[in-house]
Enzyme design. Structure first.
Site, short mmCIF file in Angstrom:
data_model
loop_
_atom_site.label_atom_id
_atom_site.label_comp_id
_atom_site.label_asym_id
_atom_site.label_seq_id
_atom_site.Cartn_x
_atom_site.Cartn_y
_atom_site.Cartn_z
N GLU A 191 -16.96 40.70 -25.77
CA GLU A 191 -16.46 39.39 -26.16
C GLU A 191 -15.17 38.96 -25.32
OE1 GLU A 191 -18.05 37.18 -27.36
OE2 GLU A 191 -19.58 37.99 -28.85
N ASP A 232 -30.25 40.18 -24.24
CA ASP A 232 -30.28 39.04 -23.46
C ASP A 232 -29.63 38.83 -22.10
OD1 ASP A 232 -27.97 38.92 -24.65
OD2 ASP A 232 -28.17 37.10 -25.82
N GLU A 264 -30.40 30.01 -36.57
CA GLU A 264 -30.30 31.18 -36.27
C GLU A 264 -31.20 32.26 -35.96
OE1 GLU A 264 -26.25 33.15 -35.05
OE2 GLU A 264 -27.45 31.36 -34.54
N GLU A 319 -26.82 27.67 -25.88
CA GLU A 319 -27.88 28.04 -24.99
C GLU A 319 -29.18 27.23 -24.77
OE1 GLU A 319 -25.79 31.43 -26.28
OE2 GLU A 319 -26.76 30.03 -27.58
#
Length: 934
Positions: A147, A294, A388, A406
């Site tokens: 992050e 991803d 989610e 996204e």
């Protein structure tokens, strides 16, 4: 967290070993060819309407950014319900989510290049000065390496990239002298100790001040990390090396990627979700394109675009072929096992995979991108936001929605690739839903539950870094942006890195470690860009024709491609495998099918029926696999019935001034009193009861008469409190937790039980709020005196007149999607313990399918066989209720054979020895399913 980004402002795939000059030329060509196409089925949007929507995005950003700066800065993030900053250690821990917070003004850094994209250059200059003046990177706090890299390091590099661009233009940032780059370099060196492992994979966390030294660091003992965590570093680290000339950053990131590539499963070319950073062993062996993996795939392709290294493109195409062969089940993307990729590891999908259509555009594979994007859009139209996680039959699995960007990202790239105005309408829907359901007085609040519309006191930094950037670019024309967006590539956090870095400071030796492991299909490298002839061959309705079959995929029909069926079944016309939902213990044909699958049936003395599978007794490897799937489905039905007995969450919506319905609190239901799901909502002003605990006759009945009484938890039964306020004339009750600091953000949903007596005398609705949510109402009473709330099963639409008074209105409100939402509980799987690699089983009681604690067998009461566990759900199960499934499956076979001739179904059939050898891994993956966290 945002683990999926985008790419350049169009969709293209460059040829193998193309020189960079050709890549740049191809980029320009692609932009001209792709953006000139639009689908005749959708009316083009006028420039005036596009400008209006773009201006609306600007106003929304101002609302979010302005409230962060006013109420939260210099804290990392804004808490929009309580109008204050989120500071690490001062709020209840949210677990791994808090690892993004490092006391370094996260939202401000993450928003830097967004300010420039949105033409807010003066605000950008002011923001840079604040970062240089106020931000400290030497805090004693443990943060996520992943992050911190994508949000902070990426934010600083994106800010630097656009600062030097503005400086060159000569109007703004004339004082700038690479100060953001120096901060980025300082942060890069602080992250390097995380790579001190034998494998080169970084530790998942690091202390900004002490690194991984013990005991001061309080980290460095972890053994596992996710694939995306270790594989999403190359863009930021390589850019830092190219900007500064310090090659160490790019070297470390390349080493981590090389190790992940080497550890891929060689037969399937897939990678797992979690890996041991010391040994390289896969800890979680399921594989997909969502959470945990991803952006690893994303960065392989984008590393080639940015750095021009052939090996990255070769690796990506090898993985992509495996994804489309095993994981892609159009329009779905389902996780599989890396050692047995024909076996699904989940029956649900997570929201992070919504980035994948955008990546497919960058690859140049448009058809599956359109299909998956349309499926996701249908889910959004049903729930207003993308849950989610959701199941293969599109029911809510995890109900939260933290305002992830996204889907907006993929919408932007599909529009750039096709020019189809349909995607402008999709973006318009996203804007309307954000304003209608997520907007609150102090910003935009994440959705705690998309079914009820309740909010969470959370506005993540990625919302400003990505969502507004993609939405603005979607509606902007080239002249609306002060620089050429095509000169940059987007990171996974949508930060902008200039493409000229590909020819700057090239000191890294490029060893091709790909070809020595695999032979690649040359067809992977044929396209240079998806031009109009390839995308829409002689048919301007091409994109619409792909979307049309998916229009009713969520509500009405059984989409093709959902159920993976053997090629032999297609050719022979055989029936699909027996589904657990259809099984009847009294049906001889079903018993024969069970025997063929290696599943035996035992009648127990208590009347139950026990199912036990022995894979070695199956007639073939195919039948053994069907048997394993059948047992898995039976387990899921058990969990499903258990959860259906639980009541779903309710909503408390503040509808008085100045909230007007924009604040929705998650409330726990009561097992007594008025059922809000069956009766009209209750609306009224709130009043505190005296005594506050409500455990005796109220001394202020005049105050609560005709109002909703507030009561504190404790000292007596909930039913007793309800009777006391009802006797005083209250029309409803809200019980507020007496445990100070408790919150629905960190605690599971609370259900108020009765007192063991008959509670039919209680006729008013009763809801439960945790302390944090309750304090929002109490604070509102102190400030505004009269506070009106709505008690309901889900949030209601706001009063348009009130909306007009408080925020800019939209002429398009009448076109908003319906607020219809599912109120069913999320479907989580409780699995049985399976003792041996050759036997799987489960137990259930006659009235509900529930796993046994010890028998490891499945048992069903004959009286329950005709009941359909899913019949009470609003959506139709994809596995049943289809009138002509055989014909659909045959049509799917023909379609798949035509569209993907390279896929060999015959290779997917595995011998029985392979199944037995991998059995332990299958069992382990199944047991992990209900423990997965995004």
């Amino acid at each position: 967290m945002s683990e999926a980004g985008g790419g350049r402002g169009f969709g293209y795939s460059v040829p193998q070993r193309a020189p960079w000059s050709l890549v740049a030329a191809t980029a320009a060509l692609c932009l001209v060819s792709a953006t000139s196409v639009w689908t005749a089925g959708a009316s083009p949007m006028s420039r005036e309407e596009k400008q209006k929507l773009g201006n609306q995005v600007l106003e929304m950003f101002d609302h979010a950014y302005g409230n962060y700066m006013e109420h939260a800065y210099p804290a990392d993030e804004l808490m929009p319900l309580t109008c204050r900053g989120r500071v690490r250690g001062q709020e209840p821990s949210r677990g791994d989510v808090d690892d993004a917070l490092g006391k370094f003004s996260l939202t401000l850094i993450d928003s830097l290049d967004t300010l420039v994209v949105l033409n807010k250059t003066k605000e950008f200059e002011d923001a840079v000065r604040k970062v240089l003046r106020d931000v400290n990177l030497d805090n004693d706090v443990v943060v996520s390496v992943f992050e911190t890299n994508i949000r902070v390091l990426g934010g600083l590099l994106g800010g630097h990239s656009l600062a030097i661009m503005l400086k060159e233009k000569g109007e703004y940032m004339q004082w700038y002298n690479d100060e953001l780059l120096q901060m980025a370099k300082q942060l890069g060196y602080k992250l390097l100790p995380a790579f001190n492992t034998t494998s080169g994979l970084p530790y998942p966390r690091i202390n900004l001040k002490f690194g991984i030294r013990k005991p001061e660091a309080r980290t460095g003992t972890e053994t596992d990390t996710c694939t995306a965590c270790a594989g999403t570093l190359i863009l930021e680290f390589a850019a830092l090396s190219r900007f500064t000339g310090a090659t160490i950053f790019e070297e470390y990131a390349r080493k981590a990627l090389d190790f992940l590539w080497e550890k891929r499963q060689r037969s399937s070319n897939l990678v797992g979700v979690t890996i041991n950073i010391h040994t390289g062993d896969w800890v979680r062996k399921d594989s997909g394109v969502g959470a945990g993996i991803d952006s690893y795939y994303e960065y392989l392709l984008k590393a080639y675009v940015l750095l021009g290294d052939d090996s990255f493109l070769e690796r990506f195409n090898t993985h992509y072929d495996a994804i489309m062969r095993y994981i892609s089940q159009p329009p779905l993307l389902l996780d599989v096992h890396i050692h047995k990729p024909m076996l699904n590891a989940r029956t649900w999908m997570d929201a992070l995979l919504a980035f994948f259509p955008g990546l497919q555009v960058l690859k140049g594979d448009i058809r599956p991108a359109i299909e998956t994007h349309e499926m996701l859009y249908q889910v959004i139209k049903k729930h207003n936001f993308l849950p989610e996680a959701f199941t293969t039959d599109f029911r809510v699995h995890w109900a939260q929605h933290p305002l992830r960007p996204e889907f907006a990202e993929s919408t932007y790239f599909l529009y750039k690739a096709t020019g189809d105005p349909y995607y402008l309408e999709v973006g318009k829907t996203l804007i309307e839903n954000l304003n209608k359901y997520a907007r609150v007085p102090c910003g935009f609040a994440a959705m705690k539950d998309v079914r009820t519309g309740s909010h969470e006191d959370r506005m993540d930094s990625f919302f400003l870094a990505e969502m507004f950037k993609y939405l603005y670019l979607l509606f902007a024309d080239k002249e609306d942006i002060i620089f050429d967006i095509e000169d940059y590539i987007f990171t996974t956090e949508a930060h902008l890195l200039p493409l000229w870095l590909s020819t700057t400071n090239q000191r890294i030796s490029k060893k091709n470690t790909t070809s020595e492991y695999t032979e690649l299909d040359d067809s992977n490298f044929d396209w240079t860009c998806p031009n109009t002839q390839i995308l829409f061959p002689n048919d301007p309705l091409y994109a619409q024709s792909i979307r049309e079959p998916l229009k009713n995929v969520v509500d009405k029909s059984c989409p093709r491609g959902i159920i993976r069926v053997r090629e032999e079944s297609f050719r022979s016309g055989a029936k699909p495998p027996l589904r657990a939902r259809d099984f009847m213990a009294t049906n001889p044909e079903h018993l024969e099918i069970l025997k063929k699958m290696g599943v035996s049936l035992i009648h127990l003395k208590d009347g139950r029926v026990q199912l036990v599978q022995h894979a070695i007794q199956a007639a073939s490897s195919i039948d053994a696999e069907d048997g394993l799937r059948f047992m898995q489905e039976m387990i899921e039905l058990s969990s499903q019935q258990q959860k259906e007995q639980q009541l779903p969450p309710r909503a408390v919506q503040i509808v008085s001034h100045p909230f007007f319905g924009r604040v929705v609190l998650t409330a726990g239901p009561a097992q007594f009193g008025l059922d809000l799901s069956k009766h009209k909502e209750t609306r009224g002003f709130v009043a505190s009861s005296k005594p506050y605990n409500g455990c005796s006759e109220l001394t202020n009945p005049e105050a609560v008469m005709g109002k909703i009484a507030l009561i504190q938890r404790g000292q007596c039964m909930f039913a007793e409190k309800a009777r006391n306020i009802q006797n005083a004339g209250a029309i409803g009750g809200i019980v507020i937790d007496d445990n100070e600091g408790s919150s629905s953000d960190t605690a599971p949903l609370f259900q108020m039980a009765g007192d063991g007596k008959d509670t039919d005398d209680i006729t008013i609705p009763m809801l439960f709020l945790f302390s944090k949510e309750g304090s929002i109402i109490l604070d509102a009473i102190r400030e505004y005196e009269e506070v009106e709330v709505l008690l309901s099963d889900k949030a209601k639409d706001r009063d348009p007149e009130m909306e007009n008074e408080e925020q800019p209105s939209s002429e398009n409100d009448s076109q908003n999607q319906s607020a219809e939402q599912i109120a069913s509980s999320s479907q989580e799987v409780d699995l049985v313990d399976q003792e041996s690699p050759e036997e799987s089983s489960l137990n259930s009681h006659p009235e509900s399918l529930s796993p046994a604690d010890t028998d490891n067998a499945a048992s069903i009461s004959p009286s329950e066989q005709n009941s359909n566990p899913t019949e009470n759900h609003e959506t139709t199960s994809l596995d049943g209720e289809c009138t002509d499934l055989d014909n659909q499956l045959k049509e799917q076979s023909e379609t798949e054979e035509d569209s993907n001739p390279n896929v060999s179904w015959g290779k997917k059939v595995q011998p029985i020895d392979s199944i037995l050898a991998d059995w332990n891994e299958d069992i382990e993956a199944f047991e992990m399913m209900d423990k997965d966290e995004l």
